[in-house]
Structures are given as C-alpha cells and as structure tokens.
Design an enzyme around this catalytic site. Structure first.
Site, PDB file in Angstrom:
ATOM      1  N   HIS A  94     -40.407  28.072 -31.605  1.00 29.57           N
ATOM      2  CA  HIS A  94     -39.108  27.675 -32.154  1.00 29.57           C
ATOM      3  C   HIS A  94     -39.332  26.745 -33.344  1.00 29.57           C
ATOM      4  O   HIS A  94     -40.297  25.979 -33.385  1.00 29.57           O
ATOM      5  CB  HIS A  94     -38.275  26.978 -31.076  1.00 29.57           C
ATOM      6  CG  HIS A  94     -36.849  26.764 -31.464  1.00 29.57           C
ATOM      7  ND1 HIS A  94     -36.450  25.716 -32.269  1.00 29.57           N
ATOM      8  CD2 HIS A  94     -35.720  27.462 -31.171  1.00 29.57           C
ATOM      9  CE1 HIS A  94     -35.143  25.781 -32.442  1.00 29.57           C
ATOM     10  NE2 HIS A  94     -34.679  26.832 -31.795  1.00 29.57           N
ATOM     11  N   GLU A 167     -35.056  32.935 -37.357  1.00 29.37           N
ATOM     12  CA  GLU A 167     -34.296  31.702 -37.591  1.00 29.37           C
ATOM     13  C   GLU A 167     -34.351  31.343 -39.077  1.00 29.37           C
ATOM     14  O   GLU A 167     -35.415  30.968 -39.570  1.00 29.37           O
ATOM     15  CB  GLU A 167     -34.910  30.526 -36.846  1.00 29.37           C
ATOM     16  CG  GLU A 167     -34.997  30.585 -35.355  1.00 29.37           C
ATOM     17  CD  GLU A 167     -35.627  29.288 -34.834  1.00 29.37           C
ATOM     18  OE1 GLU A 167     -34.869  28.391 -34.457  1.00 29.37           O
ATOM     19  OE2 GLU A 167     -36.869  29.175 -34.851  1.00 29.37           O
TER      20      GLU A 167
END
Length: 251
Positions: A94, A167
């Site tokens: 992430h 992302e």
C-alpha cells in the site's frame, strides 16, 4: 468473467467493539452476490471479523504481513497467523507502507511470495506520485513496481489469486482529481503489462482494482470501465450503510 472485488480498507480505524457493531449493522443491509465484498480491518479486529462473518458471503483481509513464519520480529504478524484465522486476502505494498514505512520492492516481493505459499491472496498496490505523474513517468514507475514485486513468481502461482490495486497517489490529498478515464487508462496499461510478463490468459484473469477516493457517488462511473474490476476503498468503507451502497453499486 472477472467477479468485481469491492474491498474496504479500514486502515488504523475501529476498535474491536466498533468492528462488532459494524458487522451487526451490515448484516441488516443488502449484500449483493454479484460482487465479492471484502473487509480489511486492523490486526486487532481480525479474529472478530473472521468469526462473525464465517457464514456470510463477505471475505476478510489483513492490511499487512511479514514474510517469515515466526521468530524475533517484534511487532510483525506472520502469514501462518493470518491463515490460522481464516483470512482470505492481504494488502501488499500500500502507498502508505511504501512512503511512511519505507517498504521497498525487494521486501514486497518476499511478502507476495510468502502470502502465495500460505494460500493467502495478495492485493498488490502500485501507483505513482504527483511529481512522477507530471513528468509523464507514471507508466514507467508502475511497470517497475510490478516487475520487481512479482520477480521470480510463476504464472501458475498467481493465477486466480493475484489482485492488483492501482492507487493514483498524486490524486490523494493533493487537490488533484483522477478521472475514471485516467483510472481506466492505467488499469488497461497494467493488464497489458501482465500479458507481456506472463500470458493473455493470466492478464485476463487478474482482477485490477482502483483505489483513489472511491465513494458511493462515483463508483458506478468507475466500475463502468472495461479494465476496472473493483475498488480498494478507504474512508467510504467505514460506515456500514456507505459500504453497502458500494457493494450494491449496480442496483
């Protein structure tokens, strides 16, 4: 046909008691069978999550893991610990892990290999920052991340297991916005990259999520794109009613 995966990443939010309340609230709402819903909670709530959702159609996930099975790694959680709880997914790489905790691609590669070895499906996150986007290096950056993170990992090991979440870091908290066309363009690029790295069959099987300020108001537009197979959702997944709307976006 790729079944959409809508995953709620709670990040560092919700106590165990709040998790129980969320699940109780969610069970009173409509949960579509047309998508796979997944809740990704802090480690402290994973036992409650797996136990309370055991007989439901909702999957569970962890936000991180270490690649070793046991040992002197204070503060870390191993893949076999997650597997023992019945966890389905784990987020690897992430943007907050990459930037705040300085996790590099060599480490992430080990984590992905370890997750696959323990039959936990990795959600591999990738994406470029604002400087990289504005200098037109976004494809180069994402390709480098994916190639390094999947280095040495065979097609048979990731078939039907790997999920990739794109992302756009440049569009998170910067005042910039990523359009659904921006998202589609990058997700298509990722799918084509997987086809070059492995095969078209593998590329066509991998679910590619979008993770950039997804909310009930924009998810239908995002999910209408050909190469977007789901969403990795942050804040909009923290309330049961909002999460239910995300899961039922097509209704």
């Amino acid at each position: 046909m790729r079944k959409p995966l809508i995953a709620g990443n709670w990040k560092m939010n919700k106590t165990d008691g709040e998790t129980k309340q969320f699940i109780n609230d969610l069970k009173c709402l409509d949960i579509s069978d047309n998508v796979e819903a997944c809740i990704i909670s802090p480690f402290t709530s994973l036992k409650t999550l797996t136990e309370d959702l055991r007989n439901s159609n909702i999957s569970t996930g962890a936000q991180n893991m270490y690649y070793e099975e046991c040992g002197a790694f204070t503060g870390e959680v191993s893949p076999n610990m997650l597997k023992d709880l019945g966890i389905d997914y784990v987020i690897i790489g992430h943007s907050e892990r990459r930037t705040i905790f300085k996790e590099d691609d060599e480490l992430l590669n080990k984590k992905i290999a370890s997750a696959l070895k323990h039959d936990i499906k990795p959600i591999l996150c990738c994406g470029e920052n604002l400087e990289q986007r504005e200098s037109n290096r976004h494809e180069e950056v994402v390709e480098s991340q994916i190639r390094l993170d999947l280095k040495g990992i065979n097609e048979k090991d990731i078939m039907s297991k790997l999920v990739i979440a794109y992302e756009p870091i440049w569009a998170i908290g910067t005042g910039k916005t990523a359009s659904s066309d921006d998202a589609q363009s990058m997700c298509k690029f990722i799918r084509n990259l997987l086809s070059k790295m492995y095969s078209k069959d593998l590329a066509d099987s991998v679910r590619i999520q979008y993770g950039g300020s997804v909310k009930p108001e924009n998810i239908l537009d995002i999910m209408s794109k050909e190469d977007i197979d789901g969403a990795l959702v942050g804040g909009a997944s923290l309330e049961a009613e909002s999460f239910s709307k995300l899961i039922n976006y097509g209704k």
